[in-house]
Design a protein around this motif. Structure first.
Motif, PDB file in Angstrom:
ATOM      1  N   ALA A 145       0.815  -1.209   0.000  1.00 15.51           N
ATOM      2  CA  ALA A 145       0.000   0.000   0.000  1.00 15.51           C
ATOM      3  C   ALA A 145       0.850   1.262   0.000  1.00 15.51           C
ATOM      4  N   LEU A 146       2.049   1.199   0.574  1.00 12.14           N
ATOM      5  CA  LEU A 146       2.915   2.374   0.616  1.00 12.14           C
ATOM      6  C   LEU A 146       3.254   2.867  -0.787  1.00 12.14           C
ATOM      7  N   GLY A 147       3.499   1.941  -1.705  1.00  8.26           N
ATOM      8  CA  GLY A 147       3.803   2.337  -3.073  1.00  8.26           C
ATOM      9  C   GLY A 147       2.626   3.028  -3.731  1.00  8.26           C
ATOM     10  N   TYR A 148       1.428   2.463  -3.552  1.00  4.85           N
ATOM     11  CA  TYR A 148       0.217   3.115  -4.066  1.00  4.85           C
ATOM     12  C   TYR A 148       0.113   4.536  -3.534  1.00  4.85           C
ATOM     13  N   SER A 149       0.272   4.670  -2.233  1.00  9.81           N
ATOM     14  CA  SER A 149       0.042   5.940  -1.575  1.00  9.81           C
ATOM     15  C   SER A 149       1.094   6.973  -1.974  1.00  9.81           C
ATOM     16  N   MET A 150       2.364   6.545  -2.098  1.00  6.47           N
ATOM     17  CA  MET A 150       3.416   7.474  -2.478  1.00  6.47           C
ATOM     18  C   MET A 150       3.181   8.037  -3.875  1.00  6.47           C
ATOM     19  N   VAL A 151       2.895   7.166  -4.827  1.00  5.22           N
ATOM     20  CA  VAL A 151       2.703   7.614  -6.210  1.00  5.22           C
ATOM     21  C   VAL A 151       1.474   8.513  -6.314  1.00  5.22           C
ATOM     22  N   TYR A 152       0.386   8.111  -5.657  1.00  9.48           N
ATOM     23  CA  TYR A 152      -0.818   8.930  -5.733  1.00  9.48           C
ATOM     24  C   TYR A 152      -0.594  10.280  -5.052  1.00  9.48           C
ATOM     25  N   GLY A 153       0.130  10.267  -3.938  1.00  5.54           N
ATOM     26  CA  GLY A 153       0.359  11.507  -3.215  1.00  5.54           C
ATOM     27  C   GLY A 153       1.138  12.526  -4.014  1.00  5.54           C
ATOM     28  N   ILE A 154       2.000  12.073  -4.932  1.00  2.96           N
ATOM     29  CA  ILE A 154       2.838  12.996  -5.689  1.00  2.96           C
ATOM     30  C   ILE A 154       2.219  13.381  -7.029  1.00  2.96           C
ATOM     31  N   ILE A 155       1.745  12.410  -7.804  1.00  2.15           N
ATOM     32  CA  ILE A 155       1.247  12.743  -9.142  1.00  2.15           C
ATOM     33  C   ILE A 155      -0.217  12.343  -9.347  1.00  2.15           C
ATOM     34  N   LYS A 156      -0.904  11.965  -8.259  1.00  8.20           N
ATOM     35  CA  LYS A 156      -2.336  11.632  -8.318  1.00  8.20           C
ATOM     36  C   LYS A 156      -2.623  10.540  -9.347  1.00  8.20           C
ATOM     37  N   LEU A 157      -1.761   9.517  -9.363  1.00  9.20           N
ATOM     38  CA  LEU A 157      -1.911   8.387 -10.277  1.00  9.20           C
ATOM     39  C   LEU A 157      -2.220   7.127  -9.492  1.00  9.20           C
ATOM     40  N   LEU A 158      -3.275   6.418  -9.905  1.00 11.36           N
ATOM     41  CA  LEU A 158      -3.569   5.101  -9.344  1.00 11.36           C
ATOM     42  C   LEU A 158      -2.848   4.064 -10.194  1.00 11.36           C
ATOM     43  N   ASN A 159      -1.710   3.620  -9.716  1.00 14.35           N
ATOM     44  CA  ASN A 159      -0.857   2.701 -10.470  1.00 14.35           C
ATOM     45  C   ASN A 159      -1.348   1.269 -10.258  1.00 14.35           C
ATOM     46  N   PHE A 160      -2.294   0.836 -11.090  1.00 15.42           N
ATOM     47  CA  PHE A 160      -2.867  -0.495 -10.920  1.00 15.42           C
ATOM     48  C   PHE A 160      -1.894  -1.605 -11.303  1.00 15.42           C
ATOM     49  N   ALA A 161      -0.734  -1.261 -11.835  1.00 14.53           N
ATOM     50  CA  ALA A 161       0.285  -2.282 -12.086  1.00 14.53           C
ATOM     51  C   ALA A 161       1.128  -2.541 -10.851  1.00 14.53           C
ATOM     52  N   HIS A 162       0.872  -1.815  -9.766  1.00 16.43           N
ATOM     53  CA  HIS A 162       1.726  -1.929  -8.591  1.00 16.43           C
ATOM     54  C   HIS A 162       1.658  -3.320  -7.961  1.00 16.43           C
ATOM     55  N   GLY A 163       0.476  -3.909  -7.912  1.00 13.87           N
ATOM     56  CA  GLY A 163       0.348  -5.248  -7.353  1.00 13.87           C
ATOM     57  C   GLY A 163       1.146  -6.277  -8.131  1.00 13.87           C
ATOM     58  N   ASP A 164       1.312  -6.056  -9.429  1.00 10.36           N
ATOM     59  CA  ASP A 164       2.062  -7.005 -10.239  1.00 10.36           C
ATOM     60  C   ASP A 164       3.564  -6.873 -10.027  1.00 10.36           C
ATOM     61  N   LEU A 165       4.015  -5.740  -9.502  1.00 15.92           N
ATOM     62  CA  LEU A 165       5.416  -5.630  -9.094  1.00 15.92           C
ATOM     63  C   LEU A 165       5.682  -6.503  -7.868  1.00 15.92           C
ATOM     64  N   TYR A 166       4.682  -6.648  -7.016  1.00 14.97           N
ATOM     65  CA  TYR A 166       4.747  -7.608  -5.904  1.00 14.97           C
ATOM     66  C   TYR A 166       4.937  -9.026  -6.441  1.00 14.97           C
ATOM     67  N   MET A 167       4.146  -9.370  -7.458  1.00 16.25           N
ATOM     68  CA  MET A 167       4.284 -10.677  -8.098  1.00 16.25           C
ATOM     69  C   MET A 167       5.658 -10.839  -8.740  1.00 16.25           C
ATOM     70  N   LEU A 168       6.133  -9.785  -9.398  1.00 11.87           N
ATOM     71  CA  LEU A 168       7.433  -9.838 -10.057  1.00 11.87           C
ATOM     72  C   LEU A 168       8.545 -10.050  -9.032  1.00 11.87           C
ATOM     73  N   GLY A 169       8.448  -9.367  -7.880  1.00 14.09           N
ATOM     74  CA  GLY A 169       9.444  -9.552  -6.834  1.00 14.09           C
ATOM     75  C   GLY A 169       9.495 -10.994  -6.348  1.00 14.09           C
ATOM     76  N   ALA A 170       8.327 -11.615  -6.210  1.00 16.74           N
ATOM     77  CA  ALA A 170       8.277 -13.009  -5.783  1.00 16.74           C
ATOM     78  C   ALA A 170       8.953 -13.923  -6.801  1.00 16.74           C
ATOM     79  N   PHE A 171       8.742 -13.661  -8.092  1.00 19.35           N
ATOM     80  CA  PHE A 171       9.336 -14.508  -9.127  1.00 19.35           C
ATOM     81  C   PHE A 171      10.840 -14.250  -9.277  1.00 19.35           C
ATOM     82  N   VAL A 172      11.268 -13.004  -9.079  1.00 23.51           N
ATOM     83  CA  VAL A 172      12.713 -12.744  -9.097  1.00 23.51           C
ATOM     84  C   VAL A 172      13.391 -13.526  -7.971  1.00 23.51           C
ATOM     85  N   GLY A 173      12.788 -13.485  -6.784  1.00 25.77           N
ATOM     86  CA  GLY A 173      13.317 -14.270  -5.676  1.00 25.77           C
ATOM     87  C   GLY A 173      13.315 -15.750  -5.976  1.00 25.77           C
ATOM     88  N   PHE A 174      12.254 -16.237  -6.597  1.00 28.82           N
ATOM     89  CA  PHE A 174      12.162 -17.647  -6.965  1.00 28.82           C
ATOM     90  C   PHE A 174      13.293 -18.028  -7.922  1.00 28.82           C
TER      91      PHE A 174
END
Length: 297
Positions: free
Chosen positions: A19-48
């Motif tokens: 949620a921090l990533g969502y909130s930071m981006v929205y707080g600065i440029i008022k963008l709802l970055n709906f790809a943010h959750g998929d960066l969570y997925m990407l991090g899991a696969f990089v670790g894998f």
């Protein structure tokens, strides 16, 4: 009761990091970055991928190997966040908000199904699994691995709070969130600060992905979709655009899910959480710590 509270705090720490990533981006440029959750997925696969290459060495090191992979995944997902901002969002910064929103949804699908092509459609078992003997504390069954993951999440959130409130970069972020044009006239490199914001938010999401993979033991290419919705919900509950609000919203959502599961059953968990969101927005549209602001044109 102790077990329900502990479960809620544990799950809420994952929600808060994303949620921090969502909130930071929205707080600065008022963008709802709906790809943010998929960066969570990407991090899991990089670790894998890193743990799979390391093989038996990673298995023998256990928690230490996961910490090393955590840093690697944060750097990788942060870099992808930078590329996403530069390629997909920066050219549309002055475009209608609907165009940017559609682009964010498209970026989300691109990450999801790009990973499906690379890793396949089937769930993957994480090479390192954080499982340990539980101890009883005030009636709650707690493992040292759970405590370690929560401590990592708290340290990352504390570091972010220090960055935003105690450094020059943080002051620039706050200035841009107040008035981007005035910040530009004051000599702040707005594009560079926004890019750093995307890097930091994406890195935190990647860290949460590695932690979830190591604890739950299974990942798939769609795992970012539901966590993205939950993290967005947490950010809205706390007051989107507010760093402390995102942390508080993540913990609140984790506790809501924990108690909802105990009272109504697991199948009603999400209904209970999202129902609370609707009720909260009806009574307080800005969220718990959010403030009503006038949009500048």
């Amino acid at each position: 009761m102790s077990q329900l509270i502990w479960n809620g705090v544990f799950v809420g720490s994952f929600y808060a990091l994303v949620a921090l990533g969502y909130s930071m981006v929205y707080g600065i440029i008022k963008l709802l970055n709906f790809a943010h959750g998929d960066l969570y997925m990407l991090g899991a696969f990089v670790g894998f991928g890193v743990l799979s290459v390391a093989g038996g060495l990673a298995t023998s090191l256990g928690f230490v190997a996961l910490l090393v992979v955590l840093i690697i995944s944060m750097l990788a997902t942060g870099t992808v966040g930078l590329v996403l901002e530069r390629v997909a969002y920066r050219p549309l910064r002055r475009a209608p908000k609907l165009s940017v929103l559609i682009t964010a949804v498209g970026a989300s699908f691109a990450l999801e199904y790009g990973m499906r092509l690379v890793a396949g459609p089937n769930p993957q078992v994480y090479p390192v699994r954080l499982a340990g003997n539980a101890i009883n504390v005030l009636g709650a069954r707690i493992t040292l691995q759970q405590v370690g993951l929560i401590l990592i999440a708290v340290l990352l959130m504390a570091a972010l709070q220090w960055l935003v409130m105690g450094t020059g970069t943080g002051r620039a972020m706050r200035a841009i969130s107040q008035d981007p044009k005035a910040a530009l006239f004051m000599g702040i490199n707005v594009d560079a600060v926004i890019a750093r914001t995307f890097f930091i938010g994406s890195a935190l999401a990647g860290a949460a992905g590695v932690m979830a993979g190591g604890y739950y033991g299974k990942i798939d290419f769609l795992m970012g979709f539901i966590i993205g919705l939950k993290a967005f919900t947490a950010a809205v509950i706390g007051g989107i655009g507010n760093i402390k609000g995102a942390m508080l919203g993540g913990l609140c959502l984790g506790l809501l899910e924990s108690f909802g599961t105990a009272w109504l059953g697991g199948q009603w968990r999400d209904v209970f959480a999202f129902g609370f969101l609707i009720l909260l927005l009806t009574l307080r549209p800005t969220g718990i710590l959010g403030e009503r602001v006038t949009e500048r044109v």
